[in-house]
Every structure is written in structure tokens, then in C-alpha cells.
Design an enzyme around this catalytic site. Structure first.
Site, mmCIF file in Angstrom:
data_model
loop_
_atom_site.group_PDB
_atom_site.id
_atom_site.type_symbol
_atom_site.label_atom_id
_atom_site.label_comp_id
_atom_site.label_asym_id
_atom_site.label_seq_id
_atom_site.Cartn_x
_atom_site.Cartn_y
_atom_site.Cartn_z
ATOM 1 N N ASN A 40 30.838 62.735 80.076
ATOM 2 C CA ASN A 40 29.823 61.900 79.423
ATOM 3 C C ASN A 40 29.895 62.147 77.914
ATOM 4 O O ASN A 40 29.859 61.232 77.109
ATOM 5 C CB ASN A 40 28.431 62.243 79.935
ATOM 6 C CG ASN A 40 28.242 61.809 81.381
ATOM 7 O OD1 ASN A 40 28.850 60.831 81.818
ATOM 8 N ND2 ASN A 40 27.419 62.533 82.115
ATOM 9 N N HIS B 152 29.657 59.160 91.558
ATOM 10 C CA HIS B 152 29.865 60.542 92.010
ATOM 11 C C HIS B 152 28.806 60.748 93.073
ATOM 12 O O HIS B 152 27.888 59.930 93.187
ATOM 13 C CB HIS B 152 29.673 61.572 90.880
ATOM 14 C CG HIS B 152 28.398 61.369 90.114
ATOM 15 N ND1 HIS B 152 27.169 61.751 90.606
ATOM 16 C CD2 HIS B 152 28.151 60.738 88.937
ATOM 17 C CE1 HIS B 152 26.230 61.403 89.744
ATOM 18 N NE2 HIS B 152 26.785 60.763 88.722
ATOM 19 N N ASP C 155 24.064 55.303 91.235
ATOM 20 C CA ASP C 155 24.321 56.561 90.535
ATOM 21 C C ASP C 155 23.909 57.770 91.390
ATOM 22 O O ASP C 155 22.754 57.873 91.809
ATOM 23 C CB ASP C 155 23.543 56.531 89.205
ATOM 24 C CG ASP C 155 24.165 57.402 88.136
ATOM 25 O OD1 ASP C 155 24.474 58.575 88.432
ATOM 26 O OD2 ASP C 155 24.320 56.917 86.991
ATOM 27 N N ASP D 138 20.030 58.639 90.199
ATOM 28 C CA ASP D 138 20.570 59.879 89.616
ATOM 29 C C ASP D 138 19.461 60.710 88.983
ATOM 30 O O ASP D 138 19.380 61.918 89.200
ATOM 31 C CB ASP D 138 21.634 59.539 88.567
ATOM 32 C CG ASP D 138 22.276 60.785 87.971
ATOM 33 O OD1 ASP D 138 22.940 61.527 88.727
ATOM 34 O OD2 ASP D 138 22.116 61.022 86.763
ATOM 35 N N LYS E 252 21.227 53.054 82.343
ATOM 36 C CA LYS E 252 22.017 53.879 81.414
ATOM 37 C C LYS E 252 23.014 53.016 80.642
ATOM 38 O O LYS E 252 23.719 52.210 81.259
ATOM 39 C CB LYS E 252 22.833 54.907 82.196
ATOM 40 C CG LYS E 252 22.032 55.983 82.894
ATOM 41 C CD LYS E 252 22.986 56.964 83.588
ATOM 42 C CE LYS E 252 22.223 58.015 84.361
ATOM 43 N NZ LYS E 252 23.120 58.929 85.096
ATOM 44 N N ASP E 253 23.148 53.255 79.343
ATOM 45 C CA ASP E 253 24.105 52.473 78.555
ATOM 46 C C ASP E 253 25.529 52.588 79.100
ATOM 47 O O ASP E 253 26.223 51.601 79.284
ATOM 48 C CB ASP E 253 24.045 52.868 77.067
ATOM 49 C CG ASP E 253 24.045 54.365 76.843
ATOM 50 O OD1 ASP E 253 24.821 55.077 77.501
ATOM 51 O OD2 ASP E 253 23.243 54.847 75.993
ATOM 52 N N ARG E 254 25.973 53.832 79.412
ATOM 53 C CA ARG E 254 27.360 53.986 79.873
ATOM 54 C C ARG E 254 27.593 53.325 81.235
ATOM 55 O O ARG E 254 28.733 52.966 81.553
ATOM 56 C CB ARG E 254 27.769 55.463 79.914
ATOM 57 C CG ARG E 254 26.937 56.371 80.817
ATOM 58 C CD ARG E 254 27.321 57.829 80.569
ATOM 59 N NE ARG E 254 26.542 58.780 81.362
ATOM 60 C CZ ARG E 254 25.303 59.205 81.075
ATOM 61 N NH1 ARG E 254 24.686 58.747 79.997
ATOM 62 N NH2 ARG E 254 24.693 60.088 81.847
ATOM 63 N N THR F 160 29.034 60.760 85.397
ATOM 64 C CA THR F 160 28.728 59.325 85.296
ATOM 65 C C THR F 160 29.721 58.498 84.480
ATOM 66 O O THR F 160 30.160 57.435 84.923
ATOM 67 C CB THR F 160 27.310 59.161 84.722
ATOM 68 O OG1 THR F 160 26.402 59.788 85.630
ATOM 69 C CG2 THR F 160 26.934 57.706 84.567
HETATM 70 ZN ZN ZN Z 1 26.012 59.398 87.492
HETATM 71 ZN ZN ZN Z 2 23.779 62.856 87.131
#
Ligand code: ZN
Ligand code: ZN
Ligand code: ZN
Length: 557
Positions: A110, A363, A48, A315, A171-173, A89
């Protein structure tokens, strides 16, 4: 005589015919190796906020068995980019796995303003499911907003659901979107008092025993210790000074410097959630991934499985301390060790040469704007609220009401279509009038209207990236792009989201079964990843695929 010639001809024809059929049979006996590569396991790694230049900047500091193993023994796409904005993300993870962009897969941010219902929605949120493994609501997730299939879905379909997909992230996503609609499981971390990997009833009604055992082992508790640098801080010559005004602070810290005393900072910074914003979040992710390999027996038969991992802590650290910080350098030095450890586990459990890995990012990230400005580079930090009174006065004098704009979300204005209907202007005219006004504001470089996006087909430059990020059903009416190195963010740390190269240029490394050794400087794009995997595996492309297979990467003819 004629008859004899004819019969001879027939004989020759039949010999040729049988010979060619025989060759064909021999070929099919040899298997379909020329049509597909079947690793026992595909491992997708998303880091991330990883910029491409972290590979070059830290290369000589890395050990032999982490990033370097992928670079030196695999294939390095040095000029790999996101081909859309916003570079955030949710859209990033969705694009890596669907071989397409937000215009097609529907994950436009997001969070976004859902114009059909007037609600603010979260890309992975789904209240129709229950949390599993936690008392909190943090498990109420599903991929239902993703409108196409993923490469992980296609592998499940191609194997009659016999190949497993497991997705893991802090992160869940970062887990839900890569797992797709048919994942056996997606797991993510829940901090607070719990410090556990959890999931959603979308996947299962209770955690498997191996995951329960992992959570019960107090694995997260082990990382409640000071965050020191992995190597002597004086040796970190590839980053700026530790104590500077461009870095953020944990709650209760007086200076952004090592060591960061996590036990002392614990209660004021989300308890277990604090680990997410340190390299220990990545270590914990690697620990859980190794437990999943073992617990799910991934890559132990001839039907390919898929393990999708996202390292989220890079991230959080980037957002707090910025691209140029010692903290970012340390998080990559430590991730390098976590990767080496994880690859060793793959060698042992799946077998060297039996798996295929790719590593990319969701990203990249921008240098801190104040730091750039202080270094004489044109840059700035825009505070939208400063322009709000001027903008509201413009709306009132032009349209008679400020209600014509429903909301400003993800650098996009969403119009209130009912209000627009009562004006003596078309939607297009309203969009253009607002765009022309906003273009005069400080830091704004470009404005585009939804109407432009609908009427044109852009093939290059910023409008092309904006169009790839523009989903007709979900995106807004007027899209704002700031000047390069301008941002709307806190004064400390780094962020991302723009169409500029500092946000789009990300690593893309392939390694292992079916992958050539080498590198390219030809431009590759994020949607090409899943397209390449589809060809490698010999399976159907994801349903919305627009990416193209990267031919140079593939080891077979
Ligand atoms: Zn990200
Ligand atoms: Zn970020
Ligand atoms: Zn620092």
C-alpha cells in the site's frame, strides 16, 4: 484419357475448394460468436478482506439473490488463491485487474520505501494532480505507479475508447488501480465533514452532474444511525460472542458490542469517515454504483462497458473486530442484501443475461492471534521494537554502523547502498549476514535475500510466492516471513499480508453472459481472472499478464 482424368480431378478439386470456401463464408456470416462473448457490461466486484470460507460459513444465512445467486447460477472456483505475498489491498486490486503479480505490475505494497528517491510513497498517490469534488487533498491520486495495463485498459483500447470504464470504492486505491490508466472515472469516498464521492483531476476537471446530485442528496447522511444487527443477534451462531477481548473499540465505546451508536460516536471517529468502518460504507458504495449505472448509461449499447466496484468496509470491520466476530458476520449479511439490490438494478438497467459479473477479494485475513493462542493453536504477536536494541547492537558490531540498514518496510530490510559500498563485503554478503541474524528472532520462520530472488527461479512453495511479490526495481534486500499464525499487529482484530493460505484463499465467482454453471476444486490464481476475461471478451491480455484463462468457466467452445 490422361487429360480427361486430370480435368476431372481439377473439377473435383474446384468443387471441394468452392464448397469449403462457401462453408467458410457461411461461418463468418454467422458472426464471431465462437471467438468472443460480448456482454453489454462487465462488473468486477472486489470484497476487501473476504475469505473463501465466508461463502460456506454464511451460505445458509444468505438470501437467494445476493452471493447465492452467483454461487448457484454461476461458476464457483473453490480453491482460488493469491500466488504472492504481500497479500495487501494495493497489490491485491492491481493483481486482479492486471493478470499478474507485484513482481511485474510494480505495486509492492500500500505504501513503500522508494529506494531510488528515499521517499515513502503511497501506491495510488500523485501530487501532480488536484482533488476534484473536495476541498481536501484526498483526490490527489492516479495509477502512475502501476507499470502495466489492466483488463479495463485493454477493453478501452479494443473498443477505440468507446466502451466506458467506471471504478468505485470507499478506498481510493480500491478504485484507482482497477480503473487502470484509461478509466473514464474512478470515484472514492471522502469522510470527515464532507461525506462525498470524489475523484482526481487525472480523470476530469469537475464531477459529472449525476455524481454532484448524488453527493447533494445527502445519501451518506441517511446512514448516520445506530448499527444494529440485520437479524436477531441470537441467531448469529456462526460467529463468537459479541463481547470479547479480541475485538477493538471505536473511540468513546466501552465494549465492542451491538448496537454501535454511530450518531454518538460520530465526532470522535472521523464523522462521515466512521461509515467506512461499518456495513453502511458498503451500502453507500452500492447506492453510488446504481447511480453510476444510470448516470453513465452503462451497458445500454453493444459496446461493452466495465464497472469495477470494491467493497472496502468489510476490511475495516475485519481489522477492528476480527474474522470471528458478530460484526464481521453482520457486515456480510448486509453486503448480501446490497449485492441483491445491485443485481436487481443490473437486471433492470442492463438486462438479465446481458452482463457478466466476477466477485473476488484483494486478500483474505487471519484469525486474531491471541484468540488462536488461547485456543491452544501455535500463534503469536511480534513486537518488532522488542528486537530493535539487539538488532542495532548486531549491526554495530558486524558493520561498525547501524546506517547499513536504511529502513524496515513491509517486512523487508532496505540497505543503504552507499554505506554498503564502503564496507569490505559484497551486497550479497551483507544481505546474507542480516538474514542469518534475523532468522534467530522470535516468530521468524523464513528469510530470503534479494540476491536469492534474482539468481533463482522458484516454482513452488513460500519462495515462489515471495518471488512473485518481489519487484527488482522496488523491493528490499532482505525479506522476512513470520511463522504461520504469527503477526505483527494490534492485539485486537484481524489483519493480512502473509503468504499463508488464511491470507491467500479468496472467493472467485463468475456469473452471467458467457459463463458456465458449475464449480471446480482445481487451484486457480488471482492473475487468472483478467486472463479469463480477456478470452471471454476476445481482446488482448493486459501487458504484463502471467495468469492463465480458467477454461472450465467459459461457456463457449
Ligand atoms: Zn484490502
Ligand atoms: Zn486490510
Ligand atoms: Zn463484538
Amino acid at each position: 484419357m490422361i487429360r480427361r482424368v486430370l480435368s476431372l480431378c481439377l473439377t473435383v478439386v474446384s468443387i471441394v475448394f468452392y464448397a469449403s470456401e462457401g462453408f467458410g463464408q457461411q461461418k463468418s456470416k454467422a458472426g464471431d460468436g465462437h471467438l468472443r462473448t460480448s456482454p453489454k457490461l462487465v462488473v468486477g466486484i472486489v470484497v476487501d478482506q473476504m475469505r473463501y470460507d465466508y461463502i460456506t460459513r454464511f451460505y445458509h444465512r444468505f438470501g437467494d439473490d445476493g452471493f447465492k445467486r452467483l454461487v448457484d447460477e454461476g461458476f464457483n472456483c473453490k480453491n482460488n488463491h493469491f500466488n504472492y505475498a504481500p497479500t495487501t489491498t494495493g497489490p491485491g486490486h492491481a493483481s486482479v485487474y492486471t493478470a499478474t503479480t507485484p513482481a511485474t505490475h510494480g505495486i509492492i505494497g500500500n505504501n513503500w520505501y522508494e529506494k531510488t528517491t528515499g521517499e515513502d510513497v503511497y501506491c495510488a498517490g500523485d501530487d501532480s494532480y488536484e482533488s476534484v469534488g473536495t476541498e481536501s487533498d484526498a483526490g490527489k491520486m492516479s495509477p502512475h505507479r502501476l507499470t502495466v495495463t489492466t483488463i479495463t485498459d485493454q477493453l478501452r483500447l479494443a473498443t477505440q475508447m468507446r466502451g466506458k470504464t467506471i471504478a468505485i470504492a470507499i478506498k481510493d486505491r480500491g478504485a484507482v488501480l482497477p480503473g487502470g490508466h484509461t478509466a473514464n472515472a474512478a470515484y472514492w469516498f471522502h469522510g470527515g465533514d464532507e461525506g462525498k464521492f470524489i475523484t482526481s483531476s487525472f480523470y476530469m476537471s469537475k464531477l459529472p452532474k449525476w455524481a454532484d446530485d448524488f453527493n447533494a442528496s445527502k445519501a451518506a447522511e441517511n446512514y448516520k444511525k445506530p448499527w444494529t444487527t440485520l437479524r436477531p443477534i441470537d441467531s448469529y451462531l456462526e460467529s463468537g460472542i459479541d463481547d470479547n477481548v479480541y475485538e477493538g473499540l471505536f473511540e468513546g465505546e466501552n465494549a465492542p458490542v451491538f448496537p454501535h451508536d454511530l450518531p454518538k460516536l460520530w465526532d470522535a471517529n472521523g464523522k462521515f469517515g466512521l461509515l467506512s468502518a461499518t456495513p453502511y460504507g458498503n451500502s453507500l458504495t452500492a447506492d453510488f454504483a446504481v447511480a453510476a449505472l444510470e448516470g453513465e448509461k452503462l451497458g445500454t449499447d453493444d459496446i461493452p462497458d466495465f464497472l469495477a466496484i470494491s467493497f472496502s468496509s468489510t476490511d475495516y470491520v475485519g481489522h477492528k473486530y476480527g474474522v470471528n466476530s458478530k460484526e464481521v458476520q453482520d457486515v456480510y449479511m448486509r453486503l448480501d442484501e446490497d449485492l441483491a439490490r445491485f443485481f436487481k438494478a443490473l437486471d433492470k438497467k442492463v438486462g438479465q443475461g446481458e452482463y457478466t459479473v466476477f466477485l473476488t477479494a484483494d486478500h483474505a485475513g487471519m484469525d486474531n492471534a491471541a484468540y488462536l493462542k488461547d485456543s491452544k493453536i501455535p500463534a503469536g504477536n511480534i513486537k518488532w521494537n522488542d528486537s530493535k536494541p539487539k538488532f542495532d547492537a548486531f549491526l554495530k558490531s558486524t558493520f561498525g554502523t547501524t546506517d547499513v540498514v536504511e529502513v524496515f518496510s513491509n517486512y523487508q530490510f532496505f540497505l543503504d547502498q552507499d554505506v554498503v559500498k564502503n564496507l569490505e563485503m559484497s551486497v550479497r554478503e551483507v544481505q546474507e549476514t542480516i538474514a542469518n541474524e534475523v532468522l534467530t528472532y522470535e516468530g521468524v520462520e523464513h528469510v530470503y535475500t534479494a540476491d536469492q530472488m534474482w539468481q533463482n527461479e522458484y516454482t513452488d512453495g513460500i519462495p515462489h510466492l515471495i518471488q512473485n511479490g518481489h519487484n527488482q526495481k522496488r523491493s528490499g534486500d532482505v525479506i522476512v516471513v513470520l511463522k504461520p499464525d504469527y503477526v505483527s499487529y494490534s492485539n485486537t482484530g484481524s489483519t493480512h499480508g502473509s503468504p499463508y493460505t488464511y491470507d491467500t484463499h479468496t472467493p472467485l465467482l463468475f456469473y452471467g453472459k458467457g459463463i458456465k454453471m458449475g464449480s471446480t476444486v482445481m487451484r486457480t490464481e488471482i492473475p487468472d481472472i483478467a486472463a479469463t476475461l480477456a478470452v471471454l471478451l476476445g481482446i488482448a491480455f493486459p501487458s504484463g499478464a502471467t495468469g492463465k484463462p480458467i477454461v472450465a468457466v467459459l461457456g463457449h467452445r
